[in-house]
Design a protein around this motif. Structure first.
Motif, PDB file in Angstrom:
ATOM      1  N   SER A 138       0.827  -1.204   0.000  1.00 55.20           N
ATOM      2  CA  SER A 138       0.000   0.000   0.000  1.00 55.20           C
ATOM      3  C   SER A 138       0.864   1.258   0.000  1.00 55.20           C
ATOM      4  O   SER A 138       0.607   2.194  -0.766  1.00 55.20           O
ATOM      5  CB  SER A 138      -0.922  -0.017   1.226  1.00 55.20           C
ATOM      6  OG  SER A 138      -1.704   1.135   1.260  1.00 55.20           O
ATOM      7  N   ASN A 143       2.761   1.576  -3.452  1.00 60.23           N
ATOM      8  CA  ASN A 143       1.841   1.974  -4.518  1.00 60.23           C
ATOM      9  C   ASN A 143       1.403   3.429  -4.360  1.00 60.23           C
ATOM     10  O   ASN A 143       1.270   4.152  -5.343  1.00 60.23           O
ATOM     11  CB  ASN A 143       0.637   1.038  -4.577  1.00 60.23           C
ATOM     12  CG  ASN A 143       0.985  -0.307  -5.170  1.00 60.23           C
ATOM     13  OD1 ASN A 143       2.031  -0.479  -5.798  1.00 60.23           O
ATOM     14  ND2 ASN A 143       0.129  -1.280  -4.977  1.00 60.23           N
ATOM     15  N   MET A 144       1.213   3.879  -3.112  1.00 62.25           N
ATOM     16  CA  MET A 144       0.834   5.271  -2.874  1.00 62.25           C
ATOM     17  C   MET A 144       1.960   6.207  -3.312  1.00 62.25           C
ATOM     18  O   MET A 144       1.711   7.197  -4.012  1.00 62.25           O
ATOM     19  CB  MET A 144       0.521   5.500  -1.401  1.00 62.25           C
ATOM     20  CG  MET A 144       0.186   6.941  -1.072  1.00 62.25           C
ATOM     21  SD  MET A 144       0.141   7.267   0.700  1.00 62.25           S
ATOM     22  CE  MET A 144       1.873   7.098   1.114  1.00 62.25           C
ATOM     23  N   ARG A 195       2.053   6.158  -7.129  1.00 62.53           N
ATOM     24  CA  ARG A 195       0.845   6.763  -7.700  1.00 62.53           C
ATOM     25  C   ARG A 195       0.861   8.282  -7.543  1.00 62.53           C
ATOM     26  O   ARG A 195       0.513   9.029  -8.452  1.00 62.53           O
ATOM     27  CB  ARG A 195      -0.405   6.182  -7.025  1.00 62.53           C
ATOM     28  CG  ARG A 195      -1.705   6.782  -7.548  1.00 62.53           C
ATOM     29  CD  ARG A 195      -2.917   6.357  -6.726  1.00 62.53           C
ATOM     30  NE  ARG A 195      -2.803   6.896  -5.377  1.00 62.53           N
ATOM     31  CZ  ARG A 195      -2.835   6.166  -4.259  1.00 62.53           C
ATOM     32  NH1 ARG A 195      -2.981   4.863  -4.305  1.00 62.53           N
ATOM     33  NH2 ARG A 195      -2.720   6.726  -3.083  1.00 62.53           N
ATOM     34  N   ASP A 196       1.272   8.733  -6.352  1.00 65.77           N
ATOM     35  CA  ASP A 196       1.278  10.168  -6.074  1.00 65.77           C
ATOM     36  C   ASP A 196       2.524  10.859  -6.613  1.00 65.77           C
ATOM     37  O   ASP A 196       2.743  12.046  -6.363  1.00 65.77           O
ATOM     38  CB  ASP A 196       1.156  10.417  -4.571  1.00 65.77           C
ATOM     39  CG  ASP A 196      -0.191   9.971  -4.022  1.00 65.77           C
ATOM     40  OD1 ASP A 196      -1.111   9.676  -4.825  1.00 65.77           O
ATOM     41  OD2 ASP A 196      -0.327   9.893  -2.782  1.00 65.77           O
ATOM     42  N   GLN A 213       3.049  -0.479 -10.224  1.00 68.14           N
ATOM     43  CA  GLN A 213       2.385  -0.828  -8.974  1.00 68.14           C
ATOM     44  C   GLN A 213       2.471  -2.320  -8.717  1.00 68.14           C
ATOM     45  O   GLN A 213       2.641  -3.106  -9.641  1.00 68.14           O
ATOM     46  CB  GLN A 213       0.934  -0.385  -8.986  1.00 68.14           C
ATOM     47  CG  GLN A 213       0.056  -1.140  -9.957  1.00 68.14           C
ATOM     48  CD  GLN A 213      -1.389  -0.726  -9.868  1.00 68.14           C
ATOM     49  OE1 GLN A 213      -1.850  -0.225  -8.847  1.00 68.14           O
ATOM     50  NE2 GLN A 213      -2.127  -0.894 -10.935  1.00 68.14           N
TER      51      GLN A 213
END
Length: 63
Positions: A13, A16-17, A20-21, A58
């Protein structure tokens, strides 16, 4: 975050955050920042049912 978590689900998590960000442009850059070996990290997460998708940047569950 001072260090990456050890729990596989929380680790996925967090990674991936970050990707992604766009805090990091690659898994290698993220690993470098947190002093982790990218290959060892991928193997650890693969052993826990996650695989890295290079195209989407991811980790995804595969089991």
């Amino acid at each position: 975050m001072e260090k990456l978590p050890n729990d596989p689900a929380i680790l996925v998590s967090a990674i991936n955050m970050f990707l992604r960000d766009e805090e990091f442009d690659s898994l290698d850059a993220l690993c470098y920042c947190y002093n982790r070996d990218p290959k060892a990290l991928r193997n650890y997460l693969q052993d826990h049912g996650f695989i890295y998708d290079e195209k989407q940047k991811q980790f995804k569950r595969f089991k």
